[in-house]
Write a protein that holds these residues in place. Structure first.
Motif, short mmCIF file in Angstrom:
data_model
loop_
_atom_site.label_atom_id
_atom_site.label_comp_id
_atom_site.label_asym_id
_atom_site.label_seq_id
_atom_site.Cartn_x
_atom_site.Cartn_y
_atom_site.Cartn_z
N CYS A 38 0.84 -1.21 0.00
CA CYS A 38 0.00 0.00 0.00
C CYS A 38 0.87 1.26 0.00
CB CYS A 38 -0.94 0.00 1.20
SG CYS A 38 -2.29 -1.17 1.09
N TRP A 39 1.88 1.28 0.86
CA TRP A 39 2.80 2.43 0.89
C TRP A 39 3.57 2.55 -0.41
CZ3 TRP A 39 2.66 6.61 3.50
CH2 TRP A 39 2.10 6.62 4.77
N TYR A 40 4.02 1.41 -0.92
CA TYR A 40 4.77 1.39 -2.17
C TYR A 40 3.97 2.04 -3.29
CZ TYR A 40 7.50 -0.63 -6.03
OH TYR A 40 8.27 -0.81 -7.15
N TYR A 41 2.72 1.63 -3.45
CA TYR A 41 1.89 2.17 -4.54
C TYR A 41 1.36 3.57 -4.24
CZ TYR A 41 2.40 -2.08 -7.14
OH TYR A 41 2.95 -3.11 -7.86
N PHE A 42 1.21 3.92 -2.98
CA PHE A 42 0.85 5.30 -2.64
C PHE A 42 1.96 6.24 -3.09
CE2 PHE A 42 1.36 8.82 0.38
CZ PHE A 42 0.19 9.51 0.12
N LEU A 43 3.21 5.90 -2.77
CA LEU A 43 4.34 6.73 -3.18
C LEU A 43 4.49 6.73 -4.70
CD1 LEU A 43 6.89 5.77 -0.40
CD2 LEU A 43 5.70 7.96 -0.67
N TYR A 44 4.20 5.61 -5.32
CA TYR A 44 4.23 5.51 -6.79
C TYR A 44 3.24 6.52 -7.39
CZ TYR A 44 4.34 3.28 -11.41
OH TYR A 44 4.51 3.02 -12.73
N ALA A 45 2.05 6.56 -6.84
CA ALA A 45 1.01 7.45 -7.37
C ALA A 45 1.33 8.92 -7.11
CB ALA A 45 -0.35 7.10 -6.76
N VAL A 46 1.86 9.24 -5.95
CA VAL A 46 2.13 10.63 -5.58
C VAL A 46 3.27 11.22 -6.41
CG1 VAL A 46 2.97 12.09 -3.71
CG2 VAL A 46 1.21 10.40 -3.25
N ASP A 47 4.33 10.46 -6.60
CA ASP A 47 5.50 10.98 -7.32
C ASP A 47 5.40 10.69 -8.81
OD1 ASP A 47 7.92 12.02 -8.09
OD2 ASP A 47 9.13 10.66 -6.87
N THR A 74 6.56 12.19 -11.22
CA THR A 74 7.78 12.45 -11.98
C THR A 74 8.60 11.19 -12.23
OG1 THR A 74 9.14 12.95 -10.03
CG2 THR A 74 7.93 14.79 -11.04
N GLN A 75 8.34 10.14 -11.45
CA GLN A 75 9.11 8.90 -11.58
C GLN A 75 8.33 7.77 -12.23
OE1 GLN A 75 12.32 8.72 -11.01
NE2 GLN A 75 12.35 10.84 -10.34
N TRP A 76 7.16 8.05 -12.77
CA TRP A 76 6.34 7.00 -13.37
C TRP A 76 7.07 6.29 -14.51
CZ3 TRP A 76 0.78 9.45 -13.81
CH2 TRP A 76 0.24 9.56 -12.52
N ASN A 77 7.88 7.01 -15.27
CA ASN A 77 8.62 6.40 -16.38
C ASN A 77 9.90 5.71 -15.94
OD1 ASN A 77 6.71 7.24 -18.25
ND2 ASN A 77 7.75 9.19 -18.61
N ASN A 78 10.26 5.84 -14.67
CA ASN A 78 11.49 5.24 -14.15
C ASN A 78 11.21 4.08 -13.21
OD1 ASN A 78 13.01 7.20 -15.50
ND2 ASN A 78 12.81 8.62 -13.79
N GLY A 79 10.04 3.49 -13.30
CA GLY A 79 9.71 2.35 -12.44
C GLY A 79 8.99 2.74 -11.16
N GLY A 80 8.71 4.01 -10.97
CA GLY A 80 8.01 4.47 -9.78
C GLY A 80 8.97 5.04 -8.74
N HIS A 81 8.42 5.73 -7.77
CA HIS A 81 9.20 6.44 -6.76
C HIS A 81 10.16 5.52 -6.01
CE1 HIS A 81 10.11 9.34 -3.58
NE2 HIS A 81 9.96 8.33 -2.75
N CYS A 82 9.65 4.42 -5.49
CA CYS A 82 10.48 3.55 -4.66
C CYS A 82 11.59 2.89 -5.47
CB CYS A 82 9.62 2.51 -3.95
SG CYS A 82 8.46 3.23 -2.78
#
Length: 124
Positions: A98-107, A109-117
């Motif tokens: 849940c935290w992993y995907y929450f941070l993925y959604a919020v950031d 700018t990193q969607w094209n780089n595999g996500g925030h985490c």
């Protein structure tokens, strides 16, 4: 004595945080570099707090977000970096994901780089 010092830091920290915020906003900088300076200062501060939390709350983080594997707790690493490593090794529990995907959604700018985490992974 440790408990007293901990409580004292809980009381004093908000005063330092507000003072630092105000000081950072009003430090005399060139106008064209003002927002860049403020943004860099607060980003550095956020990373430091993140590393602090990863180290100081490692017992809770390992209990609530993990199924084993790579552990939280390295003071030089952010929580996002650990979540990224644990995501790669599939050792997050449901709350960790849940935290992993929450941070993925919020950031975004990193969607094209595999996500925030994933983009935050620090290799030592």
């Amino acid at each position: 004595m440790g408990v007293i010092l901990l409580i004292l830091t809980w009381i004093l920290t908000p005063f330092f945080e507000v003072g630092n915020f105000i000081t950072t906003l009003f430090v005399d900088r060139e106008k064209n570099q003002f927002w860049q300076f403020v943004n860099n200062e607060f980003q550095d501060y956020a990373v430091c707090r993140d590393c602090y939390a990863n180290h100081n709350y490692q017992i809770s983080l390992n209990f609530w977000l993990s199924k084993g594997g790579y552990a939280f707790g390295n003071p030089k690493e952010t929580i996002s970096s650990v979540l990224g490593k644990k995501g790669v090794e599939k050792s997050l529990n449901i709350w960790g994901w849940c935290w992993y995907y929450f941070l993925y959604a919020v950031d975004f700018t990193q969607w094209n780089n595999g996500g925030h985490c994933f983009a935050s992974i620090i290799n030592f």
